[in-house]
Design an enzyme around this catalytic site. Structure first.
Site: not given
Length: 382
Positions: A189, A267, A365
């Site tokens: 990520r 998310s 995130e």
């Protein structure tokens, strides 16, 4: 082979008012409907770019203007950002469109995709063409140009697995760069672009996709069972990439709220990676804890499991609460009213609760945008 599949030949620069050289007399622009979390946000101005030359032209005027000290902020589809109520910056929105085949053999096809293409539409398009590799990334919201920044991933696949190149503009030096996957320095990520915010504007992304319909990755979670169901319905013994894509779409629709119906940014928390020794110790108290082995004696823990076990599924601080079906997702129950401050309060409450119970630090995130367009890295305090 070099065939244009989709293009927008009538591209034009869209400005709030006046011409590109006049940077000082633009009215504020409402971005409340331009972020999937539906947070209140008013920006000083917004510049929509529909081809690469327009960026060169805009930057030349920006550099010459004596008031160009106003910062620049790059905003794509708004699906992975937390915007401030007042954004004191010029917002650049890359909205170039088009998909082009750049090379093709019996085993693979190379395509170049402009930054403004919707990501999920791209996945469906490539699978329908018989070009595979992106199917596990179906139904991820946002535009293609933002995908490399986060190195989006799902169901065992990350963007870097298929990415070949990125064309990006380096704002500080006002130069174009053609970057390889190695140049992008991808991580979990993560990427060079994420670590250097507001430095790069991505205009196009290159992918190499395979053409082998027997090659699938369907062993993650419920994907195998659902994909096999689609295959059986069609009289096939094994799932194809299309079956996998449809399975993932079905699973995500069941578990994740549609931002158009219930605002969210996907998310919210990353799955934390902890030492294997710490995970083993936690197993003694929580035998059902969910974890996945990682290199270097580390374990990736399911953040959703932690949140649910802490009794926070559906919890938070009103109006920002976790979703009833997916604890990883924070939802906004006061769209176009709630602010980033509301998100900060809910985030801090959840993070503190998880740390107190499991001694594990959760990280978010989505990108945290400050009032001046800079990116905030503090995980708890606004």
């Amino acid at each position: 082979m070099n065939s244009a599949l989709r293009s927008n030949p009538s591209a034009s620069l869209t400005l709030p008012n006046d011409d590109v050289a006049d940077l000082s007399h633009r009215q504020t622009a409402d971005l409340s409907h331009s972020n999937t979390m539906a947070l209140v946000c008013m920006a000083d101005s917004v510049v929509s770019l529909t081809d690469e030359m327009q960026l060169d032209e805009f930057m030349a005027h920006y550099e010459q203007d004596i008031q160009h000290s106003q910062p620049l902020f790059v905003l794509s589809g708004g699906s992975n950002v937390l915007l401030p109520a007042k954004l004191n910056a010029i917002v650049l929105r890359p909205q170039m469109r088009g998909i082009q085949v750049t090379a093709q053999t019996d085993s693979y096809v190379d395509i170049e995709v402009m930054a403004g293409e919707n990501w999920h539409d791209l996945v469906v398009y490539t699978v329908n063409q018989g070009w595979y590799g992106l199917e596990n990334l179906a139904l991820i919201p946002g535009l293609t140009g933002a995908a490399p920044i986060q190195n989006i991933g799902a169901y065992g696949v990350q963007l870097e697995d298929c990415l070949q190149s990125v064309r990006a503009y380096h704002l500080p030096s006002q130069t174009w760069h053609d970057l390889t996957a190695v140049d992008c320095k991808f991580g979990y990520r993560d990427s060079m672009f994420k670590r250097q915010p507001n430095t790069w504007l991505i205009s196009r992304v290159g992918f190499r996709l395979h053409t082998d319909a027997t090659k699938v990755l369907a062993s993650y979670g419920d994907v195998q069972t659902v994909a096999q169901g689609y295959a059986t319905q069609q009289g096939r013994t094994k799932p194809t990439p299309a079956d996998v894509m449809h399975a993932i779409i079905e699973i995500r629709q069941q578990k994740l709220p549609d931002p158009k119906q219930l605002p969210n940014c996907g998310s919210f928390f990353q799955n934390p990676i902890i030492p294997q020794a710490q995970f083993t110790e936690l197993q003694s108290s929580y035998p059902a804890i969910v974890g996945y082995p990682m290199p270097d004696a580390m374990t990736k823990v399911a953040a959703g499991w932690l949140i649910e076990q802490a009794g926070l599924k559906g919890g938070g601080i009103d109006p920002i609460v976790t979703h009833q079906q997916q604890a990883l997702v924070l939802t906004n129950h006061a769209p176009y009213i709630a602010t980033k401050q509301d998100v900060a309060a809910a985030q801090k409450y959840i993070v503190d609760t998880i740390y107190e119970k499991f001694a594990i630090q959760l990280s978010r995130e989505p990108v945290w945008v400050n009032a001046d367009g800079s990116i905030g890295y503090d995980e708890h305090v606004v």
